[in-house]
Design a protein around this motif. Sequence first.
Motif, PDB file in Angstrom:
ATOM      1  N   SER A  18       0.834  -1.212   0.000  1.00  0.00           N
ATOM      2  CA  SER A  18       0.000   0.000   0.000  1.00  0.00           C
ATOM      3  C   SER A  18       0.866   1.260   0.000  1.00  0.00           C
ATOM      4  O   SER A  18       0.585   2.211  -0.741  1.00  0.00           O
ATOM      5  CB  SER A  18      -0.920   0.000   1.229  1.00  0.00           C
ATOM      6  OG  SER A  18      -1.733  -1.151   1.226  1.00  0.00           O
ATOM      7  N   ASP A  34      -6.443  -0.161  -3.949  1.00  0.00           N
ATOM      8  CA  ASP A  34      -6.027  -1.043  -2.854  1.00  0.00           C
ATOM      9  C   ASP A  34      -7.190  -1.999  -2.608  1.00  0.00           C
ATOM     10  O   ASP A  34      -8.270  -1.578  -2.174  1.00  0.00           O
ATOM     11  CB  ASP A  34      -5.717  -0.203  -1.604  1.00  0.00           C
ATOM     12  CG  ASP A  34      -5.003  -1.014  -0.530  1.00  0.00           C
ATOM     13  OD1 ASP A  34      -5.408  -2.174  -0.304  1.00  0.00           O
ATOM     14  OD2 ASP A  34      -4.053  -0.495   0.073  1.00  0.00           O
ATOM     15  N   ASP A  36      -7.729  -4.143  -0.414  1.00  0.00           N
ATOM     16  CA  ASP A  36      -8.178  -4.166   0.989  1.00  0.00           C
ATOM     17  C   ASP A  36      -9.236  -3.089   1.224  1.00  0.00           C
ATOM     18  O   ASP A  36     -10.214  -3.307   1.946  1.00  0.00           O
ATOM     19  CB  ASP A  36      -7.004  -3.895   1.933  1.00  0.00           C
ATOM     20  CG  ASP A  36      -6.171  -5.142   2.179  1.00  0.00           C
ATOM     21  OD1 ASP A  36      -6.617  -6.249   1.824  1.00  0.00           O
ATOM     22  OD2 ASP A  36      -5.068  -4.998   2.748  1.00  0.00           O
TER      23      ASP A  36
HETATM   24 MG   LIG Z   1      -1.836  -2.930   2.232  1.00  0.00          MG
END
Ligand SMILES: [Mg+2]
Length: 165
Positions: A18, A34, A36
Amino acid sequence: MDKHKNITLIGMPGAGKSTIGVLLAKAVGGAFIDTDLLLQQKHRKLLQQIVDELGFQGFIEEEGNTICGVSPEHAVIATGGSAVYYEPAMKHLREISEIIYLRLPLDEIDSRINNRATRGIALKDGQTLASLFEERTPLYEKYAHRVVECGDKNPEQVLRIILER
Ligand SMILES: [Mg+2]
Ligand SMILES: Nc1ncnc2c1ncn2[C@@H]1O[C@H](COP(=O)(O)OP(=O)(O)OP(=O)(O)O)[C@@H](O)[C@H]1O
Ligand SMILES: O=C(O)C1=C[C@@H](O)[C@@H](O)[C@H](O)C1
């Protein structure tokens, strides 16, 4: 789609997917995704809560299906560290992007992860960070088009290596 217009970052939690991903996206003029954050937005919950609710296998499938739905034109994609457990997702990423494995020695990963209990790591019962590292390393190597050594490097140094071809 020209797969080289997209870059995917894979690697252990704390490897810098990230952190480096957003710097890389800025450097190449692409979008930053991202996965996530896509999962958190979809569930309106934090990763740790999603892992706790779905359990290991449920989380892997949910994460994998989310990744399969990502098909940008020109982006850097930061994945979750557990993405490599879901083969269809990794096949998809290999088709649409260049996959870069951010490799880091276990002791450096260990020192970066200070919120282990709440970070949402997809651990199986009794699994330690060391056994996770051992289990995942061959998977990261298998799916990567390219490996970047990140040990003892700051984010700017890692970024420079990625941009050198
Ligand atoms: Mg990450
Ligand atoms: N060279 C480096 N590259 C990237 N991050 C670094 C570096 N050195 C230290 N860090 C720190 O390590 C952490 C990396 O975390 P980051 O969230 O980017 O990892 P991640 O690979 O996205 O993990 P996850 O799989 O949990 O999403 C951050 O706290 C960052 O500040
Ligand atoms: O490495 C892992 O097991 C994980 C890392 C996070 O980025 C998330 O993708 C998820 O919480 C699992």
